[in-house]
Enzyme design. Structure first.
Site, PDB file in Angstrom:
ATOM      1  N   ASP A 305       0.870  -1.164   0.000  1.00  0.00           N
ATOM      2  CA  ASP A 305       0.000   0.000   0.000  1.00  0.00           C
ATOM      3  C   ASP A 305       0.914   1.224   0.000  1.00  0.00           C
ATOM      4  O   ASP A 305       2.105   1.122   0.312  1.00  0.00           O
ATOM      5  CB  ASP A 305      -0.885  -0.014   1.250  1.00  0.00           C
ATOM      6  CG  ASP A 305      -1.759   1.225   1.341  1.00  0.00           C
ATOM      7  OD1 ASP A 305      -2.394   1.572   0.340  1.00  0.00           O
ATOM      8  OD2 ASP A 305      -1.777   1.843   2.417  1.00  0.00           O
ATOM      9  N   ASP A 509      -6.292  -1.606   5.117  1.00  0.00           N
ATOM     10  CA  ASP A 509      -5.912  -2.714   4.241  1.00  0.00           C
ATOM     11  C   ASP A 509      -6.259  -4.092   4.809  1.00  0.00           C
ATOM     12  O   ASP A 509      -5.776  -5.097   4.297  1.00  0.00           O
ATOM     13  CB  ASP A 509      -4.405  -2.658   3.967  1.00  0.00           C
ATOM     14  CG  ASP A 509      -4.007  -1.371   3.265  1.00  0.00           C
ATOM     15  OD1 ASP A 509      -4.671  -1.016   2.279  1.00  0.00           O
ATOM     16  OD2 ASP A 509      -3.053  -0.723   3.706  1.00  0.00           O
TER      17      ASP A 509
END
Length: 614
Positions: A305, A509
């Site tokens: 990410d 996430d």
């Protein structure tokens, strides 16, 4: 595992047997005392064998030794049997000492909460047991003291060592309204804090629980070794019967039985996994099970990410633009701060900090809807307002507003969020964040370890995501992605046969971390969500710890394979060949058998002190 007091008693027990054997064999006392020595040996070994068979459904070394003893006594091989049993008892004692060293290493990590605390009751200090502490109480901790609970400082200043949580000994300056955690300690200063969480509810309590679960969890290779053991045991017993029928050689049968034990196969995995988990925690990495170490050793693809993972997660508002004269910069910031008030994303901190600088009173929304990693919808005074990225604003499911705009001044790590109400865009907020200084080095080193597939998948703008990827020399960059699209991308890679590691912040996430073969979360921004979401947590947000844990996983399974060779090939195959060639006696077989067992244990526990060159 034999505890310290039991070890002392066991040592006395073995010493008594050794004295009986020595004096009887030297004719200092009657030779008949050798029968007492054998009896004492068989009593202990029988108890262990019965326990293993009844509780763990395992045919252990001890059962093989009992069978060998019965055969040896029947053939009047008293001296041989007594010495073999003594050797195996001594080996058992040494094994227990080595295993206890590993247990002590783990316990030293988790025995970090004081039993007594000082609470303030009616402005007076009173010492009470930690079990009596309740949420909302005020306690005092002075210089050199361990912090026993999770709480908020209400008075005082202190330099706090959080090494027990993060593995880093760098002191942190904390004062009023800062959060502190159980198991950390004050190097300098004194504080009063309001209790929020106690015992197993604290952050450290949850970490301890995960470590205990990790110790008990089994890797796939452990299942394989157990299956091998379940085949070896009956096969060996059948083999012994066949050899007896053809040879009638008692010494050969005893030697084969000594070699036939499957104990090495059951020792091989657990101790290596426990040692690796302990080494990781000492270095600020929490592993939730041996299975994740094994999967990590196989990965060939890493997905990062961007925000808060490859960037520092310390964003600042760099600019605010209004799209029309109808809406001022202050009005844009008022709407944005109201939307971000209930969010835990790092971006919210930047917006709220900017609102504070403008002396804006941040109101609470009547309704709040978070679209993880993309934006927020709120309702306040019958107005529907939003803050989000371009993908969020244009999406039919959310804003459904089409517009053209440029990114903020081409800053490498600048994120753009658009703000508006009732289907009108008021303007945009530009938020900048720096790339982590260790990110480039970490990726370069991972490439040298033959991990060749790297991706960035982000909810942020595609152009910005691509710029960050270029800076870090990552070939694959995908921006403007919703959480479900991230999951789909991971699935696509997995369907192509890739083993995927996902690295994220543990908050936004979580679904992607769970979908990947292994999920690693950076936990410092929000430790508790990270512990729940990920398989592995970097407790100090240092990306180089990915190098450490990857190398540790490789070394762990290298050692397990070495142990398999030592335990299976060296003991079973070579030992039995030597027995058939009449090159080894039963007593020598016992010594031959004990040495590899100890080698396996020593080889495994050296993982506790594992260090990474980086």
């Amino acid at each position: 595992m034999i505890k310290i007091k039991e070890q002392i008693l066991f040592l006395v027990y073995i010493s008594l047997i050794a004295l009986l054997l020595t004096f009887s064999l030297l004719n200092i006392i009657s030779y008949s005392y050798i029968y007492l020595a054998i009896f004492l040996e068989i009593i202990y070994i029988s108890m262990v064998a019965i326990k293993e068979l009844y509780h763990n459904k395992v045919i252990s070394t001890e059962l093989f030794l009992i069978i060998a003893s019965i055969i040896g006594i029947t053939g009047h091989e008293y001296k041989t049997i007594s010495i073999i049993l003594l050797i195996m008892l001594i080996a058992k004692l040494v094994e227990s000492i080595i295993e206890m060293k590993t247990e002590d290493a783990i316990e030293s990590l988790v025995k970090l909460t004081p039993k007594e605390v000082t609470v303030l009751i009616d402005s007076k200090e009173k010492i009470i047991n930690i079990n009596e502490v309740l949420q909302g109480m005020v306690i005092t901790v002075k210089s050199g003291g361990l912090i026993p609970v999770d709480g908020i400082i209400i008075d005082g200043i202190a330099q706090i060592n959080e090494a027990a949580l993060t593995g880093e000994s760098t002191l942190k300056d904390k004062s009023k309204n800062d959060k502190v955690y159980a198991s950390t300690f004050i190097e300098n200063g004194n504080i009063k804090l309001k209790v929020e969480k106690v015992g197993t509810d604290t952050l450290f309590g949850k970490i301890k629980e995960k470590i205990e679960i990790a110790q008990e969890s089994k890797a796939k290779i452990s299942t394989i070794t157990n299956k091998i053991a379940s085949i070896v045991v009956p096969a060996m017993l059948i083999f012994v019967i066949i050899v007896w029928l053809f040879t009638r050689d008692i010494k050969l049968i005893i030697t084969i039985l000594v070699f036939g034990s499957p104990i090495e196969l059951t020792l091989i995995t657990p101790l290596a996994i426990i040692s690796a988990v302990t080494a990781a925690f000492r270095n600020g990495v929490l592993i939730k099970g041996g299975i994740f170490l094994e999967e990590l050793a196989k990965i060939d693809t890493i997905i990062f990410d961007k925000t808060g993972t490859l960037t520092l997660g310390q964003p600042e508002v760099s600019d605010i633009h209004s799209f029309s004269d109808k809406h001022t910069v202050k009005e844009i910031l008022e709407v944005a701060s109201m939307a971000e008030k209930l969010s835990s994303h790092p971006i919210s901190k930047a917006v709220l900090k900017e609102a504070e600088a403008w002396n804006i009173e941040v109101l609470s929304p009547d309704k709040f809807e978070l679209v993880s990693g993309h934006g927020i919808n709120i309702n306040h005074n019958n107005r529907n307002c939003f803050i989000g990225n371009k993908h969020f604003v244009e999406s039919p499911e959310y804003g459904n507003i089409k517009f053209e705009d440029k990114v903020c001044q081409n800053h490498l790590s600048t994120t753009v969020f658009y703000v508006g109400c009732d289907n009108n865009i008021y303007g945009k907020i530009c938020i900048s964040d720096k790339i982590r200084p260790e990110a480039k080095y970490t990726i370069e080193q991972l490439k040298k370890l033959n991990i060749l597939n790297f991706y960035i998948i982000s909810g942020d703008n595609q152009e910005i995501t691509k710029q960050v990827a270029q800076e870090l020399k990552i070939d694959n960059a995908f921006g403007d992605m919703f959480p479900d699209q991230k999951i789909e991308k991971i699935k696509q890679l997995q369907q192509k046969g890739h083993k995927v590691l996902m690295v994220g912040d543990g908050i936004n996430d979580a679904p992607s971390l769970k979908q990947a073969n292994v999920g690693i979360a950076l936990g410092q921004m929000a430790m508790e969500p990270a512990i729940e979401a990920a398989d592995i947590v970097l407790m100090n947000n240092d990306l180089t710890k990915i190098l450490f844990i990857y190398k540790l996983s490789k070394q762990t399974f290298r050692i397990i394979k070495q142990n398999l060779f030592i335990g299976f090939a060296l003991v079973h195959i070579i030992g039995i060949i030597l027995a058939f060639c009449k090159l080894i006696s039963p007593i020598q077989a016992a010594l031959f058998h004990a040495v590899p067992d100890l080698a396996i244990l020593i080889n495994s526990i050296r993982l506790i002190n594992f260090k990474c060159d980086s």
